[in-house]
Design an enzyme around this catalytic site. Structure first.
Site, PDB file in Angstrom:
ATOM      1  N   LYS A  75       1.145  -1.331  -0.073  1.00  0.00           N
ATOM      2  CA  LYS A  75      -0.057  -0.005  -0.025  1.00  0.00           C
ATOM      3  C   LYS A  75       0.939   1.138  -0.110  1.00  0.00           C
ATOM      4  O   LYS A  75       1.553   1.625   1.097  1.00  0.00           O
ATOM      5  CB  LYS A  75      -1.031   0.111   1.365  1.00  0.00           C
ATOM      6  N   GLU A 115       8.726  15.977  15.868  1.00  0.00           N
ATOM      7  CA  GLU A 115       9.304  16.075  14.392  1.00  0.00           C
ATOM      8  C   GLU A 115       9.105  17.214  13.824  1.00  0.00           C
ATOM      9  O   GLU A 115       7.796  17.548  13.712  1.00  0.00           O
ATOM     10  CB  GLU A 115       8.693  14.637  14.067  1.00  0.00           C
ATOM     11  N   CYS A 124      13.338  10.872   7.693  1.00  0.00           N
ATOM     12  CA  CYS A 124      13.185  10.551   9.220  1.00  0.00           C
ATOM     13  C   CYS A 124      14.271  10.645   9.932  1.00  0.00           C
ATOM     14  O   CYS A 124      14.153  11.068  11.081  1.00  0.00           O
ATOM     15  CB  CYS A 124      12.849   9.093   9.030  1.00  0.00           C
ATOM     16  N   GLU A 178       8.604   1.278  11.421  1.00  0.00           N
ATOM     17  CA  GLU A 178       9.518   2.336  11.496  1.00  0.00           C
ATOM     18  C   GLU A 178       9.287   3.793  11.576  1.00  0.00           C
ATOM     19  O   GLU A 178       8.473   4.195  10.543  1.00  0.00           O
ATOM     20  CB  GLU A 178      10.391   2.220  10.179  1.00  0.00           C
TER      21      GLU A 178
END
Ligand code: NAD
Length: 487
Positions: A171, A378, A279, A245
């Site tokens: 996906k 973040e 990331c 992750e």
């Protein structure tokens, strides 16, 4: 319209609506894909489940050959795929050529690793026994991928999952489905139908049915902490194997002994590659107080000269952000920091010379501290907040003052500093003097709220095996420790 890939066929499946694909540098829609549903996921899982029975029995050398062929077909179409990535994701073509190369290399790597071994032989627990451990594929693996490195993060899951003998339903992100679909046409056409399937769609409508599906025992997911938590809460009662992750807030420590020009250029790269949408971007920069002021000035000067533009232009250093709402989140963090006393040395604005596109100037901030969101949450955008520190103890304390544990960087030639840093900083990857490099033979992944899975290396292959211990008594004689007791 591009179509989904289910059981070796391209089709719109059961979808009645489409999702537009937008170029973030121009804001223009240039393609659309089916808005997949649970019915499409069901069809893809059924195809993958049927294909598994023969795929798991394909001899190792034959499967390796097929995966090498995938790699070579990726390489043969590198330029077309890289251009598609730039159109849907925005980063400069040079960065996407590298991404395609990494995908190519991952398939070659796991093609060989997958045929190297499948378990181990043990000293027997009884003289008549043979004991061994077999690593077996799970069955159908669901791979859910984010938008920032659509093919890299796909290949880190897909190549080891297939090499281990699993079949897969992918996906892709609703923002970046095109390179994945094109890859199916260009590089996967020689695989048996159903071994790899791609369902396009939104997270809730196509991703979540994959997570919930009873015939999908493994979910390999890269994405945000929030989505990871939701997936974990759905999968836990079903005892699924999860490979998560998630997000990061990586620190970068600049030691007092660095060469200033090298450190300035390295820090800019570590924080701004892919417009900071990585990331493992360095999102918190700690600079030794002895060089803080000179470093800040030189970094601001360097960063202010980076060229923003369409990633297709070879003179572009930094492309746009993916969408306006991601840009607004970064602007919100910058503004909140400024309202709390931080100072912008450069950037912080949308560039006036670019009329279209979700661009944001690369930004250097000083006067920040850990009470601010920009140092805690973040950012995922082009911002470098700088904070001074006094000594190594303080640098390590600041580096560890985060809920995340993905990567951590240090610039220093002092072996004592480096040793303390890699021993005491809690992160899955430590980079010394060369931030954000990859070596596919070693594991990649995070600690703490970043999740505990590992991709790449032998560890990244083992995520896709379950192990079975076989105890085999070849003589099969009556045992004196069986019933009745007290003989
Ligand atoms: P996201 O969590 O919004 O989406 C990731 C994928 O999950 C997409 O395909 C999305 O459609 C799907 N999804 C969303 N909701 C879902 C649900 N309820 N069930 C199943 N699937 C669902 O993340 P994103 O914005 O695409 O990516 C950015 C995030 O990814 C950042 O937080 C970044 O740090 C993280 N990331 C982590 C790594 C790593 O290796 N740790 C690498 C790259 C990106």
């Amino acid at each position: 319209m591009k179509q989904m890939y289910i059981n070796g066929q391209f089709s719109s499946g059961q979808a009645t609506e489409t999702i537009p694909v937008i170029n973030p540098a121009t804001e223009a829609q240039f393609e659309e894909v089916p808005r997949g549903t649970a019915a499409d996921v069901n069809a893809a899982v059924a195809a993958a489940k049927a294909a598994f029975e023969s795929w798991k029995r394909v001899p190792a050398w034959e499967r390796a050959g097929m995966l090498h062929e995938v790699a070579e077909k990726i390489k043969a179409n590198e330029e077309e795929i890289a251009q598609l990535l730039t159109a849907e994701e925005g980063k400069p073509l040079e960065e996407n050529e590298e991404e395609v190369f990494w995908a190519y290399d991952t398939f070659h790597y796991y093609a060989e690793l997958g045929r190297h071994e499948r378990g181990r032989f043990l000293p027997p627990g009884d003289p008549d026994q043979i004991n061994f451990v077999i690593k077996e594929p799970f069955g159908v693996v669901g791979c859910i991928v984010p938008w920032n490195y659509p093919l890299l993060l796909l290949s880190w899951k897909l190549a080891p999952a297939l090499a281990a003998g699993n079949t897969v339903v992918v996906k892709p992100s609703e923002f970046t489905p095109l390179a994945t679909l094109r890859l199916m046409e260009l590089a996967f056409d020689h695989l048996p139908p159903g071994v790899v399937n791609v369902v396009t769609g939104y997270g809730l409508e196509a991703g979540e049915p994959l997570v919930k599906h009873p015939d999908v025992p493994v979910i390999a997911f890269t994405g945000s902490v929030e989505t990871g938590q939701r997936i974990a809460s759905i999968a836990a009662p079903m005892m699924k194997k999860l490979h998560l992750e998630l997000g990061g807030k990586d620190p970068m420590v600049v030691g007092p002994d660095v060469d200033l020009k090298t450190a300035v250029t390295g820090v800019a790269y570590a924080g701004l590659i892919n417009a900071g949408q990585v990331c493992t971007s360095s999102e918190r920069i700690y600079v030794h107080e002895s060089l803080f002021s000179q470093f800040s000035e030189e970094l601001a000067d360097f960063v202010s000269k980076l060229r923003l533009g369409n990633g297709m232009d070879s003179q572009t250093d930094m492309g746009p952000m993916l969408r306006n709402h991601f840009r607004e989140k970064v602007e919100g963090q910058i503004n909140a920091a400024v309202n709390a006393g931080a100072r912008i040395l450069t950037g912080g604005q949308r560039p006036s010379h670019l009329e279209k596109g979700f661009f944001l100037q690369p930004t250097v901030l000083v006067g920040v501290d850990h009470s601010m969101s920009i140092m805690r949450d973040e950012t995922f955008g082009p911002c470098l907040p700088l904070m001074p520190y006094k000594d190594l103890d303080e640098a390590i304390r600041l580096a560890n003052d985060t809920q995340f544990g993905l990567g951590a960087c240090i610039m220093s030639h002092d072996a004592r500093w480096v040793k303390r840093f890699f021993e005491d900083v809690k992160a899955g990857t430590i980079w010394v003097n060369d931030p954000l490099t990859d070596n596919f033979a070693g594991p990649f992944g995070g600690m703490k709220m970043t999740g505990g899975g590992r991709e790449l290396g032998q560890e990244g292959l083992d995520e896709f095996y379950e192990v079975k211990h076989v105890h085999w008594d070849v003589e099969g004689k009556l045992k004196d420790y069986w019933y009745p007791y007290g003989k």
